[in-house]
Design an enzyme around this catalytic site. Structure first.
Site, PDB file in Angstrom:
ATOM      1  N   ASP A   1       0.900  -1.388  -0.304  1.00  0.00           N
ATOM      2  CA  ASP A   1      -0.422  -0.187  -0.115  1.00  0.00           C
ATOM      3  C   ASP A   1       0.886   1.062  -0.015  1.00  0.00           C
ATOM      4  OD1 ASP A   1      -1.005  -2.519   1.818  1.00  0.00           O
ATOM      5  OD2 ASP A   1      -3.060  -1.266   1.281  1.00  0.00           O
TER       6      ASP A   1
ATOM      7  N   GLU B   1      -4.093   1.389  -3.384  1.00  0.00           N
ATOM      8  CA  GLU B   1      -5.080   2.978  -2.788  1.00  0.00           C
ATOM      9  C   GLU B   1      -5.033   4.009  -1.554  1.00  0.00           C
ATOM     10  OE1 GLU B   1      -7.904   0.165  -0.276  1.00  0.00           O
ATOM     11  OE2 GLU B   1      -6.524   0.606   1.452  1.00  0.00           O
ATOM     12  N   ASN B   2      -4.783   3.878  -1.244  1.00  0.00           N
ATOM     13  CA  ASN B   2      -4.456   4.967   0.033  1.00  0.00           C
ATOM     14  C   ASN B   2      -2.844   6.291  -0.820  1.00  0.00           C
ATOM     15  OD1 ASN B   2      -4.264   2.445   2.270  1.00  0.00           O
ATOM     16  ND2 ASN B   2      -5.846   4.139   1.412  1.00  0.00           N
TER      17      ASN B   2
ATOM     18  N   ASN C   1      -9.991  -1.313   0.242  1.00  0.00           N
ATOM     19  CA  ASN C   1     -11.547  -0.729   0.615  1.00  0.00           C
ATOM     20  C   ASN C   1     -12.262   0.699   0.455  1.00  0.00           C
ATOM     21  OD1 ASN C   1      -8.995  -1.091   2.756  1.00  0.00           O
ATOM     22  ND2 ASN C   1     -10.465   0.187   4.273  1.00  0.00           N
ATOM     23  N   HIS C   2     -10.628   2.073   0.213  1.00  0.00           N
ATOM     24  CA  HIS C   2     -10.798   2.606  -0.169  1.00  0.00           C
ATOM     25  C   HIS C   2     -10.875   2.781  -1.577  1.00  0.00           C
ATOM     26  CE1 HIS C   2     -10.290   4.929   4.087  1.00  0.00           C
ATOM     27  NE2 HIS C   2      -8.857   3.255   3.987  1.00  0.00           N
TER      28      HIS C   2
ATOM     29  N   HIS D   1      -6.641  -8.177   0.152  1.00  0.00           N
ATOM     30  CA  HIS D   1      -6.596  -7.326   0.649  1.00  0.00           C
ATOM     31  C   HIS D   1      -7.812  -7.449   2.582  1.00  0.00           C
ATOM     32  CE1 HIS D   1      -5.689  -2.833   0.877  1.00  0.00           C
ATOM     33  NE2 HIS D   1      -6.967  -2.943   1.541  1.00  0.00           N
TER      34      HIS D   1
ATOM     35  N   HIS E   1      -3.141  -4.593   3.243  1.00  0.00           N
ATOM     36  CA  HIS E   1      -3.908  -3.107   4.317  1.00  0.00           C
ATOM     37  C   HIS E   1      -3.418  -3.272   5.877  1.00  0.00           C
ATOM     38  CE1 HIS E   1      -7.455  -1.892   6.222  1.00  0.00           C
ATOM     39  NE2 HIS E   1      -7.777  -2.761   6.659  1.00  0.00           N
TER      40      HIS E   1
ATOM     41  N   HIS F   1      -0.760  -2.364   6.641  1.00  0.00           N
ATOM     42  CA  HIS F   1       0.644  -1.392   6.162  1.00  0.00           C
ATOM     43  C   HIS F   1       1.820  -2.066   7.207  1.00  0.00           C
ATOM     44  CE1 HIS F   1      -2.033   1.978   5.315  1.00  0.00           C
ATOM     45  NE2 HIS F   1      -2.385   0.757   4.300  1.00  0.00           N
TER      46      HIS F   1
END
Length: 273
Positions: free
Chosen positions: A8, A39-40, A67-68, A153, A178, A180
């Protein structure tokens, strides 16, 4: 096939580190397929079309979400036009985008990249086990496709491990994202699938999972929401996983963690083994 997966990306420093390091990692490790979880990447929340383009230009072959996925609204029309940007396959039918993409290599070999999302302590999506079983019905590792890489994830390590064992022998590798935090359990499972519970993030580790320490600590200490968490802005560690597969079987020959720069102890596999 030599595959690099980067975990991520969190915020500006994370994406700048990936953009700077990815070309040299591809050269040093002889990478034939590079997959990045992004995604982040946009200010810690979601992915913009502009940043997605910059990551592709830096050498990412496939970008995955999580999820983001929908935090940035401009990603919705972009994902519909960009097959190599994928989101978890177990979002409900009708959700924009796809959960898998086939990537042809210049020499004719093919790699399938898949993403699924866990359900334990996560959003209540469709079953990832059932969803990926349907994908496996259409693709045979070592036959129609030379490698299958799965980004799972998920929050719970137990669900990640169960998912990997469920797919052992059917895919080349399952790597978790997810949380991190890079896990120390890189291994080849009994039937030949590579696995690591979490690839870690590409971000500032002088933080709380990539976010500023003061605001994050206040949420735990004061139990008040406070201001929106913002990504930490220090030097980033690029974290991920290196995988080498057997073209005849599609199974893993070698798996090793990748950590480069920033605060964590560096580790980088050699191209020759």
């Amino acid at each position: 096939m030599r595959i690099l997966f980067l975990g991520d990306i969190v915020g500006r420093t994370g994406r700048e580190a990936v953009i700077a390091r990815l070309p040299e990692l591809r050269r040093a490790l002889g990478i034939e397929l590079a997959v990045v979880n992004a995604e982040n990447a946009s200010h810690g929340y979601g992915l913009s079309a502009e940043i997605a383009r910059s990551l592709f230009e830096a050498g990412a072959d496939v970008l995955t979400l999580g999820n983001h996925a929908w935090d940035r609204k401009d990603i919705i029309p972009f994902i519909a036009q960009t097959p190599r940007l994928i989101r978890p396959l177990n979002y409900p039918p009708g959700t924009p985008g796809q959960g898998a993409v086939m990537v042809p290599l210049p020499d004719g070999r093919k790699a399938l990249v898949v993403q699924a999302m866990g359900r334990l302590f996560m959003d209540p999506l469709d079953c990832p086990f059932r969803g990926i079983a349907e994908v496996m019905n259409s693709h045979r590792l070592g036959g129609s496709v030379q490698a299958i890489f799965v980004d799972f994830h998920a929050e719970a390590t137990s669900e990640k491990m169960a998912f990997a064992h469920f797919l052992d022998g059917q895919v080349s590798c399952v790597v978790g994202t997810h949380t991190h935090c890079p896990s120390a359990d890189a291994q080849i499972l009994p039937n030949g699938t590579g696995f690591q519970s979490d690839a870690g993030m590409c971000g500032d580790y002088d933080s709380v999972i990539g976010m500023g320490k003061a605001e994050a600590m206040a949420r735990f200490w004061r139990k008040t929401p406070g201001e929106k968490l913002q990504p930490a802005e220090g030097a980033s560690t690029v974290c991920g996983v290196f995988l080498e597969t057997d073209d005849a079987t599609g199974l893993a020959k070698r798996i090793a963690p990748v950590r480069l720069g920033g605060r964590l102890a560096e580790t980088l596999p050699t191209a020759g083994g």
